[in-house]
Design an enzyme around this catalytic site. Structure first.
Site, PDB file in Angstrom:
ATOM      1  CB  ILE A 106      -1.068  -0.081   1.096  1.00  0.00           C
ATOM      2  CG1 ILE A 106      -1.756  -1.233   1.258  1.00  0.00           C
ATOM      3  CG2 ILE A 106      -1.530   1.240   1.514  1.00  0.00           C
ATOM      4  CD1 ILE A 106      -2.830  -1.556   2.330  1.00  0.00           C
ATOM      5  CG  ASP A 133      14.261   0.484  11.765  1.00  0.00           C
ATOM      6  OD1 ASP A 133      13.125   0.320  11.825  1.00  0.00           O
ATOM      7  OD2 ASP A 133      15.099  -0.094  12.639  1.00  0.00           O
ATOM      8  CB  SER A 162      -7.596  -2.032   8.154  1.00  0.00           C
ATOM      9  OG  SER A 162      -7.786  -2.696   9.469  1.00  0.00           O
ATOM     10  CE1 TYR A 190      -4.069  -5.636  10.827  1.00  0.00           C
ATOM     11  CE2 TYR A 190      -6.284  -5.773  11.168  1.00  0.00           C
ATOM     12  CZ  TYR A 190      -5.373  -5.235  10.168  1.00  0.00           C
ATOM     13  OH  TYR A 190      -5.556  -4.697   9.327  1.00  0.00           O
ATOM     14  CE  LYS A 228      -3.834  -1.868  10.749  1.00  0.00           C
ATOM     15  NZ  LYS A 228      -2.930  -0.950  10.130  1.00  0.00           N
TER      16      LYS A 228
END
Length: 271
Positions: A31, A94, A186, A198, A202
């Protein structure tokens, strides 16, 4: 014109962004690369930041991709940005290192004197992504999953916003434009998706965008969280080819996925 109509019309009909400067992290693939390419196609100077670089000799192998994909480095993305009509500048970085991010911002300030959009898209590959263990119960995944989802993805996003904000504010003050901080989230921020760590990451990204907006809007800087759908990234396509996608994704249909550049068209439409 509604955003949806703009997306259907394609990037060529969107407002030209010549003279504007963007920073995209995680820009060597996926993305992040798609967004960098669309910003370039709209005329932006795009600083493409990621670890994978010809200069350092490091190329991430966290997610296997087909050999036919070609080179996935910041230099290749920068070259592609330039070929698409913008000016691509490779920045080996990084994105989990706040000092490294600070150095990138200092370089942009010195070389460009402005910053119109940041897209912190860097995200570490979660462990056990290639099988159903990625969707396992949180107490079976240990702290590794939490640290992965919240390290580069959340901490790196916060650090990029933190270090870039003074230059975003200065840009708003000096030029007739509203800079944009576009944070990549997301639907996992709204409803259970994949696993607990996860989703928490988000949801935190969404809250970061909202709370930062409460402070930045008075400085004419906009913040949003962008929700890509299922995306046909290089890594996801390779998982499909290897027969791993169905188990890891829970049966999502990759044949109906967005291209990585679709998210880029959304970002361009917002500027």
């Amino acid at each position: 014109m509604h955003l949806y109509a703009l997306l259907l019309a394609g990037a060529t009909s969107l407002k030209p962004l010549t003279g504007r400067v963007a920073l995209v992290t995680g820009a060597s693939r996926g993305i992040g690369k798609g967004i960098a390419l669309e910003l370039g196609a709209a005329g932006c100077t795009v600083y493409c930041a990621a670890r994978s670089s010809r200069q350092t000799g490091f190329v991430s192998d966290d997610r296997p991709v087909a050999a036919s994909v070609g080179e996935l480095t910041v230099e290749q993305t920068a070259e592609d940005v330039t070929l698409n009509g913008g000016k691509g500048i490779p920045v080996p970085c990084d994105c989990s290192d706040e000092k490294a991010i600070e150095e990138v911002i200092a370089r942009i300030r010195s070389d460009e004197g402005r910053l119109d959009v940041i897209v912190p898209s860097a995200f570490a590959t979660p462990p056990k992504l290639a099988d159903a263990a990625f969707r396992d119960d949180f107490w079976k995944q240990g702290m590794e999953m939490w640290d992965c989802c919240h390290g580069v993805g959340l901490r790196g996003t916060y650090a990029t916003l933190l270090k870039a904000t003074p230059l975003l504010i200065e840009t708003a003050q000096k030029y007739d434009t509203r800079p944009l901080a576009c944070l990549i989230s997301s639907f996992g921020g709204q409803a259970y998706t994949f696993n607990v760590a996860y989703g928490v990451g988000k949801a935190a990204t969404d809250r970061l965008a909202r709370d930062a907006s409460a402070q930045l809007s008075k400085h004419d800087v906009d913040t949003i969280s962008l929700y890509p759908g299922v995306v046909a990234t290089e890594g996801n396509l390779e998982m499909e080819e290897r027969g791993e996608w169905a188990a890891a994704s829970g049966g999502l249909d990759l044949a109906k996925a967005e291209s990585p550049r679709f998210s880029g068209r959304a970002v361009v439409a917002l500027l």
